[in-house]
Design a protein around this motif. Structure first.
Motif, PDB file in Angstrom:
ATOM      1  N   ALA A  35       0.826  -1.207   0.000  1.00  0.00           N
ATOM      2  CA  ALA A  35       0.000   0.000   0.000  1.00  0.00           C
ATOM      3  C   ALA A  35       0.863   1.260   0.000  1.00  0.00           C
ATOM      4  N   LYS A  36       2.069   1.160   0.559  1.00  0.00           N
ATOM      5  CA  LYS A  36       2.983   2.302   0.591  1.00  0.00           C
ATOM      6  C   LYS A  36       3.753   2.442  -0.726  1.00  0.00           C
ATOM      7  N   GLY A  37       3.536   1.493  -1.656  1.00  0.00           N
ATOM      8  CA  GLY A  37       4.198   1.565  -2.955  1.00  0.00           C
ATOM      9  C   GLY A  37       5.484   0.771  -3.059  1.00  0.00           C
ATOM     10  N   PHE A  38       5.805  -0.046  -2.061  1.00  0.00           N
ATOM     11  CA  PHE A  38       7.020  -0.855  -2.104  1.00  0.00           C
ATOM     12  C   PHE A  38       6.739  -2.191  -2.798  1.00  0.00           C
ATOM     13  N   ASP A  39       7.785  -2.753  -3.400  1.00  0.00           N
ATOM     14  CA  ASP A  39       7.662  -4.007  -4.155  1.00  0.00           C
ATOM     15  C   ASP A  39       7.805  -5.193  -3.199  1.00  0.00           C
ATOM     16  N   PHE A  40       6.676  -5.629  -2.635  1.00  0.00           N
ATOM     17  CA  PHE A  40       6.675  -6.741  -1.684  1.00  0.00           C
ATOM     18  C   PHE A  40       5.888  -7.945  -2.217  1.00  0.00           C
ATOM     19  N   GLU A  41       5.575  -7.940  -3.528  1.00  0.00           N
ATOM     20  CA  GLU A  41       4.805  -9.056  -4.081  1.00  0.00           C
ATOM     21  C   GLU A  41       5.563 -10.376  -3.969  1.00  0.00           C
ATOM     22  N   ASP A  42       6.896 -10.322  -4.213  1.00  0.00           N
ATOM     23  CA  ASP A  42       7.699 -11.549  -4.105  1.00  0.00           C
ATOM     24  C   ASP A  42       7.641 -12.129  -2.694  1.00  0.00           C
ATOM     25  N   LYS A  43       7.664 -11.238  -1.691  1.00  0.00           N
ATOM     26  CA  LYS A  43       7.595 -11.680  -0.297  1.00  0.00           C
ATOM     27  C   LYS A  43       6.253 -12.346  -0.016  1.00  0.00           C
TER      28      LYS A  43
END
Length: 712
Positions: free
Chosen positions: A537-545
């Motif tokens: 939601a903050k715009g960080f790339d955490f999809e892999d996590k």
């Protein structure tokens, strides 16, 4: 100031100074209890008891602890036998003589009597009359008559009795069996040890030492570790500020042992056909360097046997040495035709020498599909030791990779507060969770137990069963730490997380990988999920996590498939290798096998190019990519994708034949489960290295677990 007073310190050091044999005998509690019962009966001196007329035989494999147990029995006898309350016993002292494992120079019964007499006069001089046998001429009947006249009794302990008997000539051997073993009389008793395959039986009470299993191995290793660290702590305890430092060192060493080394120990236990002696060698290697690779530990352990094996080889003829060298240089069994060709000897010579070597238990035959049978080395520890010294580099690399694979599949770090070394039913993390736990321990080594306990204490207090709000959690936890543990590292980390810093989110994910109970792990999953969603939601790339979290916990698998495929499409040729693996994994369990196979091929192409540029060295241990690849191959095997595995993964004609070599234990698991095998595969199955055959139950169980977790 020392935390121990002088009396306590001396008592503890005295305990430590006791022989290691007491530790070993505690491992074999069943046989030791039986032995203790025998010794208790022996000390009562009841002439009516049948046990008075029987000898004790301890059987076990070489290195299983027979010698150590014999030493412990001798110590028990010296300490307790003549303390019996029976007044008659006190009038009849016991003369205890122990012959070491190899008593050189005993070639006759007379030599045996002279050796016993020498030890009696050395150890029991005060218990013998002054005129106790001074003549140089001695025989067994004369020796026993002297003991009877002295109103004593001989208790003779012989380590490796079968070895001693082989040293006697035929007539003396027969005399020993007929006149020493079988004659019933109360003036001597024999306690001996021998190999499991010995023909010795009557008139012994026979006890078998059980094989060393995983639980006993861990118990011994950690007990040895504690003893060593305890002694070092006590010796340093008078130095200023040393106590807390050494207490921490004990905890750190045990932590390393349990969390970073136990799975290596288990793999080496299988590869080195470990016994108690082998395990002590591993312990010595661990103390020398606690962060070595599995292959380095294996080399250290096997190196301790080198002189013994060189000595054995020297007693073979030159032709036999050549045959043993050729067989010993191949990990798998080889056929007679190949052996004949490589030795460059006549087939009749090969057949004759193989027959002799088989009789001497040097080699064993494995029947094939035709008359061209397989042969291999019988002594498995000798074989693996020989391979690590003399085989081709490609074979040594194959062994190292297989050892790494077994280390990974032995990986299951226990939840620490439930861990009991002696209990095999301890709750453990999954393999992937264990890897994450190891990484988290390393990343958070500066976090105290107090901080970690407070982190989970707050989480339990403030999180119910409902979905966790990531932002609300970070703010609440930050305030809790500011109040209770201000100035600590986690206080700053949680403050940064509440303010939306990416690195703080990553730090929290790592911390929650340190959950120490199943209850904590379930709560940690929910909080990690909330943190990943907050970071997104903050715009960080955490999809892999998120994908890793879903797949490793076998939760939200459809969502993992959708998310992974979206990322693969968006990133295209820039897709990270790990994501390719995880997308293949998610596709396979979602029922899209062709898509999964295509993604795996893409990953394997990348891997092949990478290994051309940076070949694997022999000491390389498997990382997170290798772990996900092995887990994916498990699911392919569980799913029965035989044709794909045959053609694209394990075929000798495939472009990626390196997978067959790198993950050889998985290939043999594939052969063990596949319904129909080609003739080549049948031969490979028959020639399978013994170490991999013994590891199959572990790997087949892993396939079954993967089927139940992802496919059923």
């Amino acid at each position: 100031m020392s935390l121990l007073n002088e009396q306590d310190k001396e008592k503890t050091l005295a305990t430590h100074r006791q022989s290691k044999t007491s530790l070993y005998s505690s491992l074999f509690s069943r046989i030791y209890n039986k032995t203790h019962a025998y010794l208790t009966n022996l000390s009562t001196h009841k002439k009516q008891q049948k046990v008075e007329q029987e000898h004790l035989l301890i059987r076990g494999e070489k290195g299983s602890g027979k010698s150590l147990l014999i030493k412990q029995i001798a110590k028990h006898l010296a300490d307790n036998l003549d303390q019996a309350p029976n007044t008659e016993a006190k009038k009849k002292p016991s003369l205890i003589v122990r012959l070491n494992e190899y008593e050189y120079g005993i070639r006759s019964i007379k030599d045996l009597c002279l050796r016993i007499l020498s030890k009696l006069k050395t150890v029991h001089a005060k218990d013998l009359p002054q005129d106790f046998h001074t003549s140089a001429d001695i025989s067994w009947p004369n020796l026993i008559e002297e003991i009877q006249n002295a109103n004593s009794r001989l208790i003779l302990l012989i380590d490796n009795l079968d070895t001693l008997l082989k040293q006697l000539d035929k007539s003396d051997n027969l005399f020993f069996v007929k006149n020493i073993l079988t004659v019933e009389q109360p003036y001597y008793r024999l306690i001996a040890s021998c190999q499991n395959d010995s023909v010795l039986a009557q008139p012994f009470i026979s006890f078998d030492i059980p094989p060393l299993d995983k639980a006993l191995a861990y118990k011994l290793l950690i007990s040895l570790l504690h003893k060593d660290m305890l002694q070092h702590t006590l010796l340093q305890s008078d130095k200023p500020n040393s106590q807390s430092h050494h207490e921490k060192k004990i905890q750190t060493s045990e932590y390393i042992c349990l969390n970073f080394t136990a799975h290596k120990l288990e793999a080496i236990r299988r590869f080195s056909h470990a016994n108690a002696q082998t395990l002590e060698y591993f312990y010595q290697g661990f103390l020398n360097n606690s962060v070595q690779t599995s292959y380095q530990y294996l080399g250290y352990v096997l190196g301790r046997y080198q002189a013994q094996y060189d000595f054995k080889m020297q007693h073979l003829s030159s032709q036999q040495q050549l045959i043993v060298h050729t067989l010993g240089s191949h990990w798998q069994a080889i056929k007679v035709a190949q052996l004949t060709q490589e030795c460059d000897l006549a087939s009749k010579t090969i057949s004759a020498q193989l027959t002799q070597l088989e009789k001497q238990s040097w080699v064993e035959k494995v029947s094939s599909q035709n008359k061209n049978h397989f042969y291999r080395i019988s002594d498995k520890r000798f074989h693996i030791s020989y391979l690590t010294r003399f085989s081709l580099p490609s074979t040594q690399t194959l062994i190292a990779h297989s050892l790494n694979t077994l280390s990974y599949f032995s990986l299951g770090i226990p939840f620490m507060d439930e861990y009991k070394v002696q209990q095999e039913a301890a709750k453990t993390r999954s393999r992937l969770d264990s890897l994450a736990y190891q990484a988290a321990l390393t990343a958070n080594e500066d976090v105290s137990h107090t901080e970690l306990d407070a982190l989970f204490h707050h989480a339990f207090l403030h999180q119910g069963e409902e979905e966790v709000d990531g932002q609300a959690y970070c703010e609440s936890a930050s305030q809790y730490f500011k109040t209770h543990l201000p100035g600590e590292r986690l206080s700053f980390l949680l403050t940064a997380a509440s303010r939306g810093y990416e690195q703080a989110y990553l730090g929290l994910l790592s911390l929650f990988d340190l959950a120490n109970t199943e209850l904590e792990a379930n709560l940690a999953y929910r909080i990690k999920l909330a943190i990943c969603q907050l970071a997104q939601a903050k715009g960080f790339d955490f999809e892999d996590k998120l994908i890793s979290l879903y797949l490793s916990q076998a939760k939200e698998l459809k969502l993992a498939y959708q998310l992974s495929m979206q990322l693969v499409i968006i990133r295209g040729q820039k897709t990270e290798p790990l994501l390719l693996l995880q997308a293949s994994f998610a596709s396979l369990i979602a029922g899209h096998a062709p898509e999964s196979q295509s993604l795996l091929r893409s990953y394997l192409n990348y891997r092949a190019k990478k290994e051309i540029n940076a070949p694997l060295v022999i000491e390389t241990e498997w990382g997170i990519e290798d772990a996900w690849l092995m887990e994916l191959l498990l699911v392919f095997i569980a799913n029965g994708n035989w044709q794909f595995l045959d053609q694209a993964i394990f075929s000798d004609e495939a472009d990626n034949t390196h997978l067959k070599a790198q993950f050889l234990p998985l290939y043999h698991t594939f052969l063990a489960i596949k319904p129909q095998l080609s003739s080549t595969q049948l031969d490979e199955k028959l020639a399978r290295p013994t170490e991999l055959s013994e590891a199959l139950p572990l790997l087949i169980n892993a396939v079954q677990e993967a089927r139940e977790l992802y496919l059923d």
